[in-house]
Design a protein around this motif. Structure first.
Motif, PDB file in Angstrom:
ATOM      1  N   ASP A  50       0.806  -1.223   0.000  1.00 31.81           N
ATOM      2  CA  ASP A  50       0.000   0.000   0.000  1.00 31.81           C
ATOM      3  C   ASP A  50       0.842   1.277   0.000  1.00 31.81           C
ATOM      4  OD1 ASP A  50       0.834  -0.864   2.418  1.00 31.81           O
ATOM      5  OD2 ASP A  50      -1.171  -1.228   3.215  1.00 31.81           O
ATOM      6  N   MET A  51       2.105   1.178  -0.419  1.00 28.96           N
ATOM      7  CA  MET A  51       2.935   2.383  -0.481  1.00 28.96           C
ATOM      8  C   MET A  51       3.328   2.670  -1.925  1.00 28.96           C
ATOM      9  SD  MET A  51       5.800   1.445   2.273  1.00 28.96           S
ATOM     10  CE  MET A  51       6.690   2.936   1.859  1.00 28.96           C
ATOM     11  N   ARG A  52       3.809   3.900  -2.119  1.00 31.42           N
ATOM     12  CA  ARG A  52       4.382   4.240  -3.430  1.00 31.42           C
ATOM     13  C   ARG A  52       5.855   4.536  -3.233  1.00 31.42           C
ATOM     14  NH1 ARG A  52      -0.477   5.971  -3.527  1.00 31.42           N
ATOM     15  NH2 ARG A  52      -1.725   5.699  -5.401  1.00 31.42           N
ATOM     16  N   ILE A  53       6.674   3.991  -4.140  1.00 28.99           N
ATOM     17  CA  ILE A  53       8.112   4.173  -4.009  1.00 28.99           C
ATOM     18  C   ILE A  53       8.707   4.485  -5.376  1.00 28.99           C
ATOM     19  CG2 ILE A  53      10.281   2.970  -3.488  1.00 28.99           C
ATOM     20  CD1 ILE A  53       8.713   1.480  -1.310  1.00 28.99           C
ATOM     21  N   GLY A  54       9.653   5.408  -5.399  1.00 28.50           N
ATOM     22  CA  GLY A  54      10.375   5.706  -6.628  1.00 28.50           C
ATOM     23  C   GLY A  54      11.779   5.132  -6.516  1.00 28.50           C
ATOM     24  N   LEU A  55      12.268   4.505  -7.583  1.00 28.67           N
ATOM     25  CA  LEU A  55      13.631   3.979  -7.552  1.00 28.67           C
ATOM     26  C   LEU A  55      14.200   3.899  -8.964  1.00 28.67           C
ATOM     27  CD1 LEU A  55      13.701   0.132  -6.770  1.00 28.67           C
ATOM     28  CD2 LEU A  55      11.750   1.310  -7.730  1.00 28.67           C
ATOM     29  N   ARG A  56      15.528   3.879  -9.038  1.00 25.54           N
ATOM     30  CA  ARG A  56      16.160   3.760 -10.347  1.00 25.54           C
ATOM     31  C   ARG A  56      16.134   2.307 -10.801  1.00 25.54           C
ATOM     32  NH1 ARG A  56      21.424   7.225  -8.936  1.00 25.54           N
ATOM     33  NH2 ARG A  56      20.453   9.278  -8.903  1.00 25.54           N
ATOM     34  N   ARG A  57      16.114   2.133 -12.106  1.00 24.46           N
ATOM     35  CA  ARG A  57      16.096   0.770 -12.635  1.00 24.46           C
ATOM     36  C   ARG A  57      17.340  -0.007 -12.207  1.00 24.46           C
ATOM     37  NH1 ARG A  57      12.100  -0.452 -16.416  1.00 24.46           N
ATOM     38  NH2 ARG A  57      10.988   1.357 -17.193  1.00 24.46           N
ATOM     39  N   ARG A  58      18.477   0.655 -12.200  1.00 22.34           N
ATOM     40  CA  ARG A  58      19.705  -0.065 -11.867  1.00 22.34           C
ATOM     41  C   ARG A  58      19.690  -0.602 -10.445  1.00 22.34           C
ATOM     42  NH1 ARG A  58      24.683   3.621 -11.860  1.00 22.34           N
ATOM     43  NH2 ARG A  58      25.437   1.916 -10.625  1.00 22.34           N
ATOM     44  N   ASP A  59      18.944   0.086  -9.560  1.00 17.90           N
ATOM     45  CA  ASP A  59      18.867  -0.387  -8.179  1.00 17.90           C
ATOM     46  C   ASP A  59      17.809  -1.469  -8.026  1.00 17.90           C
ATOM     47  OD1 ASP A  59      20.798   1.473  -7.466  1.00 17.90           O
ATOM     48  OD2 ASP A  59      19.293   3.039  -7.160  1.00 17.90           O
ATOM     49  N   ALA A  60      16.988  -1.649  -9.081  1.00 20.56           N
ATOM     50  CA  ALA A  60      15.885  -2.606  -9.002  1.00 20.56           C
ATOM     51  C   ALA A  60      16.263  -3.948  -9.613  1.00 20.56           C
ATOM     52  CB  ALA A  60      14.654  -2.033  -9.707  1.00 20.56           C
ATOM     53  N   GLU A  61      17.514  -4.084 -10.046  1.00 19.53           N
ATOM     54  CA  GLU A  61      17.905  -5.302 -10.754  1.00 19.53           C
ATOM     55  C   GLU A  61      17.828  -6.554  -9.895  1.00 19.53           C
ATOM     56  OE1 GLU A  61      21.702  -4.714 -12.525  1.00 19.53           O
ATOM     57  OE2 GLU A  61      20.961  -3.146 -13.861  1.00 19.53           O
ATOM     58  N   GLY A  62      18.034  -6.391  -8.591  1.00 22.03           N
ATOM     59  CA  GLY A  62      18.030  -7.566  -7.722  1.00 22.03           C
ATOM     60  C   GLY A  62      16.632  -8.049  -7.357  1.00 22.03           C
ATOM     61  N   VAL A  63      15.608  -7.279  -7.746  1.00 24.23           N
ATOM     62  CA  VAL A  63      14.236  -7.641  -7.375  1.00 24.23           C
ATOM     63  C   VAL A  63      13.597  -8.407  -8.522  1.00 24.23           C
ATOM     64  CG1 VAL A  63      11.977  -6.752  -6.688  1.00 24.23           C
ATOM     65  CG2 VAL A  63      14.052  -5.566  -5.948  1.00 24.23           C
ATOM     66  N   TRP A  64      13.210  -9.631  -8.267  1.00 22.82           N
ATOM     67  CA  TRP A  64      12.582 -10.473  -9.304  1.00 22.82           C
ATOM     68  C   TRP A  64      11.104 -10.574  -9.020  1.00 22.82           C
ATOM     69  CZ3 TRP A  64      15.164 -12.866 -13.431  1.00 22.82           C
ATOM     70  CH2 TRP A  64      16.557 -12.639 -13.435  1.00 22.82           C
ATOM     71  N   ILE A  65      10.287 -10.372 -10.051  1.00 28.05           N
ATOM     72  CA  ILE A  65       8.848 -10.453  -9.825  1.00 28.05           C
ATOM     73  C   ILE A  65       8.200 -11.418 -10.814  1.00 28.05           C
ATOM     74  CG2 ILE A  65       8.839  -8.074  -9.008  1.00 28.05           C
ATOM     75  CD1 ILE A  65       7.469  -7.187 -11.419  1.00 28.05           C
ATOM     76  N   ARG A  66       7.130 -12.064 -10.351  1.00 28.49           N
ATOM     77  CA  ARG A  66       6.341 -12.910 -11.247  1.00 28.49           C
ATOM     78  C   ARG A  66       5.087 -12.147 -11.612  1.00 28.49           C
ATOM     79  NH1 ARG A  66       5.903 -17.480  -8.455  1.00 28.49           N
ATOM     80  NH2 ARG A  66       3.891 -16.884  -7.611  1.00 28.49           N
TER      81      ARG A  66
END
Ligand SMILES: Nc1nc2c(ncn2[C@@H]2O[C@H](COP(=O)(O)OP(=O)(O)O)[C@@H](O)[C@H]2O)c(=O)[nH]1
Lengths: 111, 624
Positions: free
Chosen positions: A91-107
């Motif tokens: 239920d939150m909103r977060i801004g982040l750079r793509r390069r910092d999001a590389e470790g997050v895997w989503i289905r």
């Protein structure tokens, strides 16, 4: 690095939503509208050059609520290199750079 | 507080950013606040007093907002150390108040679990309870209180609701003699953070039901404000309006103030015997303090907008939109607000770099902030432009002076981006701090809260700037006044002073950039603050009261300077570190003389090179 990444993203955008459902990909490769569940938050899967150690980046992501099982939806992206991205995380909103999001895997869910 | 029978108890406020902690602190302590710095670090220390109904007095410390006790920025280190009772010169708190946004509990629950491990008595203030109720959010307060093992009070900080309850609960904890248990907090690793999240999730699930009317406003607004193109267009429009306001709204007040200081100085001259004391009072003290205070209206107007946008929740979006643009030059998205403030004055800009976690990002921002065209440059620019730039139209519509002014602003911005880019490349290659930022839900700003924040900003600027600026002003006055002119001297007195001698000494160095000795001498008092150079030029060219007759000075300059010289002077002022106070603030914020020294050297070098190129090119073009 950026161009390879954006080429990959362009290729992906051609796919239909149905084909995408159930696929697992890095958060850094998603586009607005994609939504799903976080399946893994890894340390050390990115290309380096961060101001912090990889496990520190992982801990920061975890602290912001990027944890396995969290619901995530990509809401917006920036104008330049489609970066950074804004996501709804539970239920939150977060801004982040793509390069910092590389470790997050989503289905991805079905649309 | 010696007449109070019970001993003062110490309370510390902790919480996530955007939880309404500042508003709660204000509601608790009202106007009985003191802002200072923690010993040895440049983190703001805000403390306030409460006298409770039972006659006890509480001293409340507002700690910087954080998501975790695993501190990353200087601000967060203070929070961690204060909570742990390890902050030097600071007694450990008796009770913690954890402030939570009731509509956004997930992350704060994890922080609460960390705080529990510290073992201090704690009360949870469930703030923004009005919004929670409006959304139909159901929270089982008793169940939640049992789970986390501490009393809960619901509050609406902006309406001062629940404040008495909160104080009563704190008193209860103190009176019941609950003591701190052993601190078992340790920096969590990835696995422990995951566990804590799972625990937080469990608590959330058991005690909080999803809102019946969730906030859809934020999503709708974001789809416009974060739109890749419309969002940027809106941001730039906002900035444009803001600068218009800064320069038009505040001009009248600023002019009034500078007239006032002028009149005060003049009346002192009229009533006091001529001499060193009068000179010190009028030229050192009053004009020195005055030259800084006249910027207060501009700074306040700028901060009014910044606070308004911050409270609305827009500033995080601005950082988001600007991140890639500034990131290209190696700046962090969060550097946006400090750099924005620097257009009014670099001092508040540099002071607000504290929001940047990473030391390198922060230093880069500090180093380039003075390149932003601060309002002190405007009088200098206006004088030179009116003297040397013909008031003609370009392409039929654009005025040439306006274009030159725009060019000067643009050079400042571009050179700031260039310098930070080079700093990144040379000093801190590659390493870019992660950019992770919560985008808070939009809220209508509360007028009282805005007013109070503004008042606090003004107070901080005046005290902080005052303590640095005043000694600098006095030093510059001393240099320009001693030794005095010999009897029967014909040149202006400043010519015989230390500043005059330094000016003459430097003249050969500044000759190649087209500066004559009068200009060189005027640069020395101009070091107190940029706009002082205007008055100093008036002094060396012996034009009495140059402030009142800027036209006269412009005419004189036309006679004495070539156009090339005038342009070189402009170029010099884009870069030159002609502001002792900024240097002082940099020293204070970085806690070392190294960075101000680097700033002084690099800016002077840039100024010299820019003026050299402009002067020589202009001469080749026949403007010499
Ligand atoms: N509706 C409502 N708004 C609040 C409440 N407390 C704070 N706010 C608003 O929330 C925003 C952020 O508050 P602030 O105190 O600056 O948060 P901080 O970052 O935790 O210090 C401001 O616009 C406040 O006016 C509350 O209890 N109810």
């Amino acid at each position: 690095m950026v161009s390879a990444e954006s080429r990959a993203m362009l290729a992906k955008s051609a796919e239909t939503a149905a084909a995408k459902a159930g696929r697992t990909l890095r958060l850094s490769e998603t586009k607005p509208g994609d939504h799903g569940v976080i399946v893994e938050v890894r340390a050390g899967s990115h290309s380096g050059g961060h101001g912090v150690a990889v496990d520190e980046l992982q801990r920061r992501l975890l602290e912001f609520g990027f944890v396995e099982g969290a619901q995530i939806e990509v809401l917006h992206e920036g104008a330049i290199w489609r970066d950074p991205i804004a996501v709804r995380l539970d239920d939150m909103r977060i801004g982040l750079r793509r390069r910092d999001a590389e470790g997050v895997w989503i289905r991805l869910d079905a649309k | 507080m010696t007449d109070v029978p019970l001993p003062t108890a110490r309370v510390a406020l902790v919480g996530n950013p955007n939880s309404g902690k500042t508003a709660l602190f204000n509601a608790l302590t009202g106007s009985r606040q003191k802002v200072a710095n923690y010993a040895g670090v440049t983190v703001e220390r805000k403390e306030g007093q409460i006298a409770t109904a039972s006659g006890r007095s509480l001293s409340v410390l507002d700690l910087p907002g954080t998501y975790s006790l695993r501190a990353r920025s200087p601000d967060e280190v203070v929070t961690r150390d204060a909570v742990l009772g390890k902050l030097s010169g600071e007694a450990p708190p008796d009770v913690l108040i954890c402030v939570a946004d009731a509509t956004n509990l997930r992350l704060v629950l994890r922080l609460i679990l960390e705080l529990k491990a510290v073992g201090r008595p704690m009360v949870l203030a469930l703030n923004m309870f009005d919004i929670a109720q409006r959304q139909g959010l159901r929270i089982d307060l008793e169940g939640l209180s049992r789970e986390i093992g501490c009393p809960i009070v619901t509050t609406v900080a902006t309406r001062k609701r629940g404040i008495e309850d909160l104080v009563a609960q704190v008193e209860n904890l103190i009176a019941s003699g609950v003591l701190s248990t052993d601190n078992i907090w340790r920096e969590p690793d990835a696995g422990q953070i995951r566990d804590a999240h799972r625990e937080a999730q469990r608590i959330l699930k058991g005690n909080v039901r999803a809102p019946e009317r969730p906030d859809t406003f934020t999503g709708k607004v974001d789809s416009v404000l974060l739109h890749p193109f419309a969002g940027l267009a809106i941001l730039f429009t906002l900035l444009f309006v803001m600068f218009q306001a800064v320069f038009t709204w505040s001009k009248a007040v600023g002019d009034l103030m500078s007239d006032g200081f002028g009149a005060l100085g003049a009346s002192l001259v009229a009533h006091l015997p001529a001499g060193i004391l009068t000179s010190f009072l009028t030229e050192g003290l009053i004009s020195g303090v005055g030259s800084v205070l006249v910027f207060l209206p501009q700074i306040l107007v700028l901060f009014f907008f910044i606070i308004l946008l911050e409270d609305f929740g827009y500033m995080a979006r601005a950082a988001f939109l600007m991140d890639r643009i500034m990131g290209g030059a190696g700046l962090h998205g969060r550097a946006f607000i400090p750099l924005l403030s620097s257009f009014a004055c670099a001092i508040p800009g540099i002071m607000s770099t504290r929001v940047i976690d990473n030391r390198r990002d922060r230093l880069t921002t500090i180093m380039v902030a003075p390149l932003m065209t601060c309002s002190a440059r405007i009088p200098v620019y206006t004088l030179i432009i009116s003297a040397f730039i013909p008031n003609t139209k370009v392409a039929g519509v654009l005025s040439l002076p306006g274009l030159v002014m725009f060019g000067l602003y643009a050079s400042g911005i571009l050179s700031a981006l260039g310098v930070s880019f080079i700093t990144r490349r040379l000093l801190w290659r590659g390493a870019v701090e992660p950019f992770l930022m919560e985008l808070p839900a939009y809220k209508l700003p509360d007028p009282l809260n805005v007013a109070r924040s503004l008042y606090l900003r003004a107070q901080i600027f005046i005290t902080r700037a005052g303590t640095i600026i005043l000694p600098m002003m006095i030093l510059v006055w001393f240099l320009s006044s001693f030794p005095g002119a010999p009897a029967g001297a014909t040149d202006p007195a400043i010519n015989y002073s230390l500043a005059g001698r330094i000016g003459h000494l430097l003249q050969p160095v500044l000759g190649p950039i087209g500066f004559n000795w009068q200009m060189t001498v005027a640069l020395i008092p101009g070091f107190a603050a940029r706009e002082v150079a205007v008055a100093a030029l008036g002094t060396v060219y012996a034009i009495g009261n140059s402030d009142a007759h800027p036209g006269a000075l412009a005419t004189t300059l036309q006679h004495h300077w070539s156009i090339a010289t005038g342009l070189a002077f402009l170029a010099w002022y884009v870069f030159a570190p002609q502001c002792a106070s900024t240097i002082g603030v940099v020293k204070r914020e970085t806690n070392s003389w190294l960075w101000p020294a680097i700033m002084l050297i690099y800016m002077t070098t840039l100024a010299y090179l820019a003026a050299l190129v402009v002067y020589q090119v202009a001469r080749v073009c026949g403007l010499g």
